[in-house]
Design an enzyme around this catalytic site. Structure first.
Site, PDB file in Angstrom:
ATOM      1  CE1 TYR A  54      -3.711  -2.349   0.184  1.00 27.89           C
ATOM      2  CE2 TYR A  54      -3.060  -2.885   2.428  1.00 27.89           C
ATOM      3  CZ  TYR A  54      -3.855  -3.118   1.326  1.00 27.89           C
ATOM      4  OH  TYR A  54      -4.792  -4.114   1.366  1.00 27.89           O
ATOM      5  CG  HIS A  91      -3.983   0.783  -4.107  1.00 29.83           C
ATOM      6  ND1 HIS A  91      -4.298   0.959  -2.768  1.00 29.83           N
ATOM      7  CD2 HIS A  91      -4.592  -0.374  -4.477  1.00 29.83           C
ATOM      8  CE1 HIS A  91      -5.049  -0.048  -2.363  1.00 29.83           C
ATOM      9  NE2 HIS A  91      -5.239  -0.871  -3.383  1.00 29.83           N
TER      10      HIS A  91
END
Length: 250
Positions: A54, A91
């Site tokens: 992340y 992401h």
């Protein structure tokens, strides 16, 4: 993880390449990989999906953060070749006040440095909920990133059901319309995987809080339509809901 997936009747799984919060990846265990490749072939196991940490933010305003993203990305893609023809999801990142145009440019800059001609992995941009300065909240932003990648044939999209709903795409009442829009803007052939997550928040909330299937604002009936949709039913699908193993099996 293969044995664990098989134990609940799954034929694919998602895994993190390293700690989700970043850091050094474990050393490659070639015997473990050999066992996985042999057994997955025996049981006709599906395409697996690796998830980047992340903390990987390709469009950060901080050059050290971007350098970490570049180095991690490059290392992960080299490691992915031990399991050829699989998927790598990330992401897109947060532009932290620099604006979407700068965000797209910085993401493309990283991708153009880490992708290589003979790689077998397909890199997936994940659809995002749009909280804060998140990139990838619209199909147009994802298309802009893909268009800026020199080796765009290595690129695809992972559609997260919670994220697109939180982002304002009404997959509950107009799934066909959302997919038609995706096809018009990006191309349905770019859609390579799904994250199946219900949402704790209503349409357009821009929150990104996953819920168990059928217990959130998307609901069981919508998921029945999603998993049986002609464009989606054959794609690998991954649960990221707040469950333990028995919950995933259910």
């Amino acid at each position: 993880m293969l044995d664990e997936a098989l134990s609940i009747g799954a034929n694919t799984f998602q895994f993190f390449t390293r700690n989700p919060r970043g850091g050094k990846a474990k050393d490659i265990d070639e015997n473990d990989i050999k066992t996985f490749l042999e057994k997955s072939k025996e049981v006709d196991f599906g395409t697996i999906l690796a998830h980047a940490p992340y903390t990987l933010n390709c469009c950060s305003a901080n050059p050290d953060t971007r350098r970490f993203a570049l180095e991690t990305f490059a290392d992960d893609l080299k490691r992915m070749e031990y399991t050829p023809n699989m998927l790598y999801n990330f992401h897109p990142g947060s532009h932290v006040g620099q604006g979407e145009e700068v965000g797209v440019s910085l993401i493309c800059d990283v991708l153009n440095q880490v992708l290589f001609e003979d790689m077998t992995t397909t890199v997936l941009l994940e659809t995002m909920a749009g909280k804060g300065s998140e990139m990838g909240k619209t199909f147009e932003e994802l298309k802009a990133i893909i268009d800026g990648v020199e080796l765009s044939d290595k690129m695809g999209v992972c559609l997260d059901t919670c994220h697109v709903s939180d982002g304002g795409y009404d997959i509950v009442n107009d799934l066909d319309g959302v997919l038609e829009e995706f096809d018009r803007i990006i191309g349905i052939d770019r859609l390579k995987a799904l994250h199946l997550n219900d949402s704790k928040n209503p349409l357009g909330a821009h929150k990104d809080r996953h819920e168990k299937i059928g217990e959130g604002y998307i609901g069981t009936e919508a998921f029945e339509r999603i998993v049986n949709n002609k464009y989606l039913k054959d794609l690998p699908m991954f649960l990221e809901t707040p469950n333990e193993l028995d919950g995933y099996a259910k």
